[in-house]
Design a protein around this motif. Sequence first.
Motif, short mmCIF file in Angstrom:
data_model
loop_
_atom_site.label_atom_id
_atom_site.label_comp_id
_atom_site.label_asym_id
_atom_site.label_seq_id
_atom_site.Cartn_x
_atom_site.Cartn_y
_atom_site.Cartn_z
N ASN A 46 0.81 -1.22 0.00
CA ASN A 46 0.00 0.00 0.00
C ASN A 46 0.84 1.27 0.00
OD1 ASN A 46 -2.54 -1.30 -0.03
ND2 ASN A 46 -2.25 -1.81 2.12
N PHE A 47 2.13 1.14 -0.17
CA PHE A 47 3.00 2.32 -0.20
C PHE A 47 2.77 3.10 -1.50
CE2 PHE A 47 4.65 1.01 3.58
CZ PHE A 47 5.85 1.57 3.96
N HIS A 48 2.97 4.39 -1.44
CA HIS A 48 2.77 5.27 -2.59
C HIS A 48 3.73 4.92 -3.73
CE1 HIS A 48 1.71 8.93 -4.70
NE2 HIS A 48 2.99 9.25 -4.78
N MET A 49 4.98 4.57 -3.40
CA MET A 49 5.95 4.28 -4.44
C MET A 49 6.87 3.13 -4.01
SD MET A 49 8.86 6.76 -6.22
CE MET A 49 7.92 8.18 -5.76
N GLN A 50 6.99 2.14 -4.89
CA GLN A 50 7.94 1.06 -4.72
C GLN A 50 8.91 1.14 -5.89
OE1 GLN A 50 6.27 -2.84 -3.70
NE2 GLN A 50 4.27 -1.83 -3.63
N MET A 51 10.19 1.20 -5.58
CA MET A 51 11.19 1.44 -6.63
C MET A 51 12.28 0.38 -6.60
SD MET A 51 11.64 5.52 -5.88
CE MET A 51 13.13 5.57 -6.82
N LEU A 52 12.89 0.16 -7.76
CA LEU A 52 14.06 -0.69 -7.87
C LEU A 52 14.76 -0.39 -9.17
CD1 LEU A 52 13.29 -3.10 -10.10
CD2 LEU A 52 11.99 -3.93 -8.16
N THR A 53 15.97 -0.88 -9.30
CA THR A 53 16.73 -0.78 -10.53
C THR A 53 16.95 -2.20 -11.04
OG1 THR A 53 17.86 1.19 -9.74
CG2 THR A 53 18.87 0.02 -11.58
N LYS B 275 9.28 8.09 -18.27
CA LYS B 275 10.44 8.29 -19.13
C LYS B 275 11.71 8.47 -18.31
CE LYS B 275 7.72 10.27 -22.83
NZ LYS B 275 7.54 11.35 -23.78
N THR B 276 11.70 7.95 -17.10
CA THR B 276 12.86 8.11 -16.23
C THR B 276 14.05 7.32 -16.76
OG1 THR B 276 12.23 6.25 -14.82
CG2 THR B 276 11.43 8.43 -14.17
N GLU B 277 15.22 7.76 -16.39
CA GLU B 277 16.46 7.06 -16.71
C GLU B 277 17.15 6.75 -15.40
OE1 GLU B 277 17.75 6.00 -19.58
OE2 GLU B 277 16.05 6.76 -20.70
N PRO B 278 17.59 5.51 -15.21
CA PRO B 278 18.33 5.21 -13.99
C PRO B 278 19.67 5.93 -14.01
CG PRO B 278 18.29 3.32 -15.47
CD PRO B 278 17.44 4.37 -16.09
N MET B 279 20.06 6.42 -12.85
CA MET B 279 21.33 7.13 -12.73
C MET B 279 21.99 6.70 -11.43
SD MET B 279 20.05 10.87 -13.94
CE MET B 279 21.66 11.53 -14.32
N TRP B 280 23.33 6.67 -11.42
CA TRP B 280 24.04 6.28 -10.21
C TRP B 280 25.48 6.69 -10.27
CZ3 TRP B 280 23.56 0.21 -10.74
CH2 TRP B 280 24.25 -0.22 -11.87
N ILE B 281 26.11 6.67 -9.12
CA ILE B 281 27.56 6.67 -8.99
C ILE B 281 27.84 5.28 -8.46
CG2 ILE B 281 29.54 7.60 -7.77
CD1 ILE B 281 27.98 10.26 -7.61
#
Length: 135
Positions: A97-104, A123-129
Motif C-alpha cells: 500500500n505504499f505510494h511508491m515502490q522502486m528498484l533498478t 520516461k525516467t532514466e536510472p542514474m548512479w555513482i
Amino acid sequence: MKIRISESREIPIEKILELYKSNEWSSANKPEELFNGLINSHTLVSAWDEENLVGIGNAISDGYLVVYYPHLLVHSSCQGKGIGQMIMAKMQEKYENFHMQMLTADGKAIQFYEKIGFERAGKTEPMWIYKGNEH
C-alpha cells in the motif's frame, strides 16, 4: 527442496558472502559494508533450504510512503524455482500500500520484475555513482 522464508537478521556473514559470490556481485568484495547494509535495512527477507541460504532481498524505506528494493539475489544453483517471487511476495505483504515502490533492474531481471507487476517509471532514466564492476 523445501524453502523457508525468514525475516530474521541472524544470518552468518559467511552465508551471505557465499550467496553474493555465486552471483558474482562485486559487493561481496566489501564484506563488512555488505553485511551491515543488509542487517540495517528496513526489511531483510531470506530464503533457506534447510541450513543453506538460497536467497535474500532487502528494502530501504521511510516506513510510510516510499520503499526501494536494492538487492534481490537467488543462489545461482537455485534460480528459476520461484524463490525470488517468494521473497518479493513477503515484501509485498509489508509494502503493497505504499505510494511508491522502486528498484533498478537490468538484464534478465527486467522480465522477472515485470512478471510480478513492476513497470518502467515513465520516461525516467536510472542514474548512479557506482563502485562495482559487474555491469
